[in-house]
Write an enzyme that holds these catalytic residues in place. Structure first.
Site, PDB file in Angstrom:
ATOM      1  NE  ARG A 275       4.534   1.750  -0.121  1.00 59.59           N
ATOM      2  CZ  ARG A 275       5.530   1.379   0.656  1.00 59.59           C
ATOM      3  NH1 ARG A 275       6.761   1.527   0.241  1.00 59.59           N
ATOM      4  NH2 ARG A 275       5.308   0.872   1.841  1.00 59.59           N
TER       5      ARG A 275
ATOM      6  CG  ASN B 258       1.811   0.587   4.126  1.00 57.59           C
ATOM      7  OD1 ASN B 258       1.500  -0.581   3.873  1.00 57.59           O
ATOM      8  ND2 ASN B 258       3.056   1.018   4.084  1.00 57.59           N
ATOM      9  N   GLY B 259      -0.266  -1.233   6.296  1.00 57.13           N
ATOM     10  CA  GLY B 259       0.150  -2.139   7.372  1.00 57.13           C
ATOM     11  C   GLY B 259      -0.979  -3.086   7.711  1.00 57.13           C
TER      12      GLY B 259
ATOM     13  CD  GLU C 290       9.524 -11.265  -9.630  1.00 53.62           C
ATOM     14  OE1 GLU C 290       9.402 -10.908  -8.462  1.00 53.62           O
ATOM     15  OE2 GLU C 290      10.455 -10.861 -10.352  1.00 53.62           O
TER      16      GLU C 290
ATOM     17  CB  CYS D 282      -0.940   0.080   1.202  1.00 49.28           C
ATOM     18  SG  CYS D 282      -2.054  -1.301   1.348  1.00 49.28           S
TER      19      CYS D 282
ATOM     20  CE  LYS E 161      11.053  -2.325  -6.530  1.00 51.06           C
ATOM     21  NZ  LYS E 161      11.680  -3.394  -7.317  1.00 51.06           N
TER      22      LYS E 161
ATOM     23  CD1 TRP F 235      -0.326  -6.067  -3.633  1.00 48.10           C
ATOM     24  CD2 TRP F 235      -0.381  -6.776  -1.520  1.00 48.10           C
ATOM     25  NE1 TRP F 235       0.063  -7.380  -3.614  1.00 48.10           N
ATOM     26  CE2 TRP F 235       0.040  -7.844  -2.329  1.00 48.10           C
ATOM     27  CE3 TRP F 235      -0.486  -6.996  -0.148  1.00 48.10           C
ATOM     28  CZ2 TRP F 235       0.358  -9.096  -1.828  1.00 48.10           C
ATOM     29  CZ3 TRP F 235      -0.174  -8.245   0.358  1.00 48.10           C
ATOM     30  CH2 TRP F 235       0.248  -9.279  -0.489  1.00 48.10           C
TER      31      TRP F 235
ATOM     32  CE  LYS G  82      13.199 -10.624 -11.473  1.00 51.67           C
ATOM     33  NZ  LYS G  82      13.718  -9.882 -10.365  1.00 51.67           N
TER      34      LYS G  82
ATOM     35  CG  HIS H 297      19.998 -35.632  -9.148  1.00 53.18           C
ATOM     36  ND1 HIS H 297      20.358 -36.950  -8.993  1.00 53.18           N
ATOM     37  CD2 HIS H 297      21.161 -34.942  -9.246  1.00 53.18           C
ATOM     38  CE1 HIS H 297      21.678 -37.048  -8.978  1.00 53.18           C
ATOM     39  NE2 HIS H 297      22.185 -35.838  -9.130  1.00 53.18           N
TER      40      HIS H 297
ATOM     41  CD  GLU I 180      16.649 -12.084  -9.670  1.00 53.85           C
ATOM     42  OE1 GLU I 180      16.225 -12.746  -8.709  1.00 53.85           O
ATOM     43  OE2 GLU I 180      16.168 -10.990  -9.992  1.00 53.85           O
TER      44      GLU I 180
HETATM   45  C1  G6P Z   1       8.995  -8.537  -3.132  1.00 52.01           C
HETATM   46  C2  G6P Z   1       9.450  -7.952  -4.448  1.00 52.01           C
HETATM   47  C3  G6P Z   1      10.753  -8.628  -4.890  1.00 52.01           C
HETATM   48  C4  G6P Z   1      11.800  -8.502  -3.799  1.00 52.01           C
HETATM   49  C5  G6P Z   1      11.298  -9.049  -2.455  1.00 52.01           C
HETATM   50  C6  G6P Z   1      12.257  -8.701  -1.323  1.00 52.01           C
HETATM   51  O1  G6P Z   1       8.603  -9.851  -3.308  1.00 52.01           O
HETATM   52  O2  G6P Z   1       8.454  -8.121  -5.441  1.00 52.01           O
HETATM   53  O3  G6P Z   1      11.224  -8.024  -6.074  1.00 52.01           O
HETATM   54  O4  G6P Z   1      12.957  -9.198  -4.188  1.00 52.01           O
HETATM   55  O5  G6P Z   1      10.042  -8.459  -2.136  1.00 52.01           O
HETATM   56  O6  G6P Z   1      12.267  -7.316  -1.169  1.00 52.01           O
HETATM   57  P1  G6P Z   1      13.434  -6.452  -0.556  1.00 52.01           P
HETATM   58  O7  G6P Z   1      12.951  -5.040  -0.696  1.00 52.01           O
HETATM   59  O8  G6P Z   1      13.570  -6.876   0.878  1.00 52.01           O
HETATM   60  O9  G6P Z   1      14.671  -6.723  -1.335  1.00 52.01           O
END
Ligand code: G6P
Length: 608
Positions: free
Chosen positions: A27, A101-102, A494, A2, A603, A75, A491, A510, A487
């Protein structure tokens, strides 16, 4: 999750709030809302399911006048994302509007209490409960809003960043925070409040970061009045905001993600600036200097992180163990906090986070502190909760990352990991001087090589075109290329919603090998020198089963080039992340996905 933004001053609040919400949309973006107090003391609240643009469309023919307002992009945590559950929430009497937010963890018991006292609720949110709790305190204790917010927050368990607006008080906002971020911008006769500095950039450079459990009265013509929720007065600490407007705009790119991919060479330079000295072949990390001894003699260095940051930690563990010979563990913060880990004062815990606000990582820090360990941070956002909760740390200096899928932040975290490993190796004497010098020289050349890779990655789009409709994809790599494979796969899933897995290449036999057939593309990161031959064998195994091979190879490669269906060349070095990002990006764009704001993700994950 949020985003919250609020304004009070001489200007029309609505355009400032909408622009602020758009900058905070990373956010959360399932619903949005705004509350404005107009000159006739009417409280106008508009909410819409969907994005900030849906809110704008909804409010286009409404009265959006007023010099004071609060706004929110959501969110969902409690209650589905719809108009009723969207913020701001208004108290039963209609006097108070609040954004949050929270999560208020004990909201159900508070709600039951308030229902007994005659309150009814329109939404299923914890936020409406908090709004009415504040109103209840105000009415029953006969106190002003500032005091009512303070008292109410003493009854609340959970995390919050809130801003409250009250009818009849067009010159005042009350705000508070615990566990969720909040920054207040101080302008000339005006105040801006937001979840992070992006809505404030370009408006004022004077900011105050509110501390946990602080409540603030923001009144025009007065200084900020800050108290703790325990009723102890606190002085506002005014800091200068260093961000500029360019860093939060798209600069001609179609998406923030692409802009951020192209920023990598610059941010690697920024991350190394003042730290890497290629003339003297040294690395200095000022932020953690006083903890170098603890790191050197630690029983274990324990990394805690989530998501992409966790992948950067894995790269860090390979590098530190290999170069500095210090034992390293890598933990998911969400597991670490609950699995009762063995941590002693002889360990050093390093929390890694782009946002600096991830709830699980913050909880892991707390636990490590309770166990007596030194806790350091590697963070991107200056002044964030994690940077403040740790004993010391290293900022990654990647600038604001707006695309929800992390890109340049990972690159900057890995850059810090390399510097940390080299610094520890220097202190430990675990590398020959000439070997370390060669590493430092190579690190210094990385930005150029990254630029070359970006300049020569046009054909990644053709590869994306070819494979955009597949249902599964496998990413394989060895040693530090294994976390990069993880990673790369992350990506792709995601942002394009294609199922993808990353594996250490040798693990393929395996299990994942059972999936391989003519429809299964496998991305090989085939650049490691020491395990190159072994990766070649894995490529052969895939080829024998008619799998399709996309190989990331060094320019001089001969073997992998012959076997692969497609190759992406990189210079003789380890800057292999960009092609994987570009591949995921193009596939997502071709599939019509929202690259910068993928579904269901946020995010900054400020909830467990
Ligand atoms: C969320 C984001 C990711 C990020 C993760 C950890 O899932 O979508 O992109 O890697 O949080 O976030 P941080 O801000 O702690 O790196």
């Amino acid at each position: 999750m949020c985003g919250i933004v609020a304004y009070i001053g001489q200007q029309e609040a609505y355009p400032i709030l909408i622009e602020g919400l758009k900058r905070l949309e990373y956010r959360g973006y399932d619903s949005a809302g705004v509350a404005l107090l107009n000159e006739n003391n009417e409280l106008n609240v508009y909410k819409a399911k969907g994005k900030v643009s849906d809110l704008e469309a909804f409010a286009s023919s409404k009265d959006v006048s007023g010099h004071i307002g609060i706004a929110h992009t959501r969110w969902a945590t409690h209650g589905e994302p719809n108009q009723v559950n969207a913020h701001p929430h208004v108290s039963q009497s209609g006097n108070i509007a609040l954004i949050h937010n929270g999560i208020i963890e004990n909201y159900l018991s508070i709600r039951k209490e308030l229902e007994k006292r005659g309150f009814t609720f329109k939404s299923s949110t914890d936020t409406e409960v908090l709004t009415n709790l504040i109103e209840d305190v105000q009415q029953s204790e006969h106190v002003d809003l500032f005091e009512a917010v303070r008292i109410a927050l003493n009854h609340v368990v959970g995390a919050y960043a809130i801003v409250v607006l009250e009818k009849g008080h067009p010159d005042q906002l009350i705000a508070a925070r615990k566990g969720s971020p909040m920054v207040i911008g101080i302008g000339d006769g005006e105040y801006f409040i937001a979840s992070d500095a992006t809505p404030i950039v370009g408006r004022t450079q004077k900011v105050v970061y509110l501390e946990d459990e602080q409540v603030v009265k923001i009144k025009l013509g007065e200084e900020l009045h800050i108290k703790t929720i325990q009723d102890v007065e606190a002085m506002p600490y005014v800091q200068e905001l260093k961000m500029n407007l360019d860093s939060i705009e798209k600069a001609g790119f179609d998406h923030f993600m692409m802009k951020e991919i192209y920023e990598q060479p610059t941010i690697v330079r920024d991350t190394m600036r003042g730290r890497l000295n290629p003339e003297a072949n040294t690395v200095r990390l000022g932020g953690i200097q006083q903890y170098e001894k603890q790191l050197l003699y630690a029983d274990n260095i324990v990394f805690v992180a989530c998501g992409t940051s966790w992948h950067a930690c894995l790269v860090g563990s390979y590098l530190i163990e290999n170069l500095a010979k210090i034992p390293v563990k890598v933990e998911y913060a969400s597991e670490f906090r609950y699995r009762n880990p063995v941590i002693t004062p002889h360990d050093v815990v390093i929390a890694v986070s782009q946002s600096g606000e991830t709830a699980d990582t913050l909880a892991a820090i707390q636990l490590a502190k309770e166990k007596g360990a030194v806790v350091l941070g590697i963070c991107n956002v200056i002044g964030s909760s994690i940077s403040r909760a740790t004993d010391a740390g290293i900022y990654t200096h990647a600038g604001p990352e707006i695309g929800v899928a992390s890109t340049k932040a990972f690159t900057s975290q890995v850059t810090v990991m390399v510097m940390l490993a080299l610094r520890l190796a220097e202190l430990k004497g675990s590398m020959k001087d000439e070997e370390r010098a060669a590493f430092i020289q190579e690190l210094d050349r990385i930005p150029e090589k990254m630029q070359w890779t970006l300049d020569h990655s046009g054909h990644v789009k053709d590869i994306a075109e070819k494979y955009k409709d597949v249902r599964n994809m496998l990413y394989l790599g060895r040693l530090q290329n294994y976390p990069v494979a993880l990673e790369g796969a992350l990506k792709l899933k995601e942002i394009s919603y294609i199922h993808a897995e990353g594996y250490p290449a040798a693990e393929m036999k395996h299990g994942p090998i059972a999936l391989i057939d003519k429809d299964m593309p496998v991305v090989f990161i085939a650049t490691n020198h020491s395990t190159y031959e072994k990766v070649i064998s894995n490529i052969q195994e895939v080829k024998a089963r008619n799998g399709k091979i996309i190989a990331i190879i060094s320019q001089k490669d001969v073997l992998a080039r012959k076997m692969a269906d497609y190759v992406i060349e990189i210079p003789e070095t380890e800057c292999l992340y960009s092609p994987l990002l570009a591949l995921a990006y193009h596939i997502a764009v071709m599939r019509g996905c929202n690259v910068d704001q993928p579904r269901n993700l946020a995010k900054s994950v400020t909830v467990e």
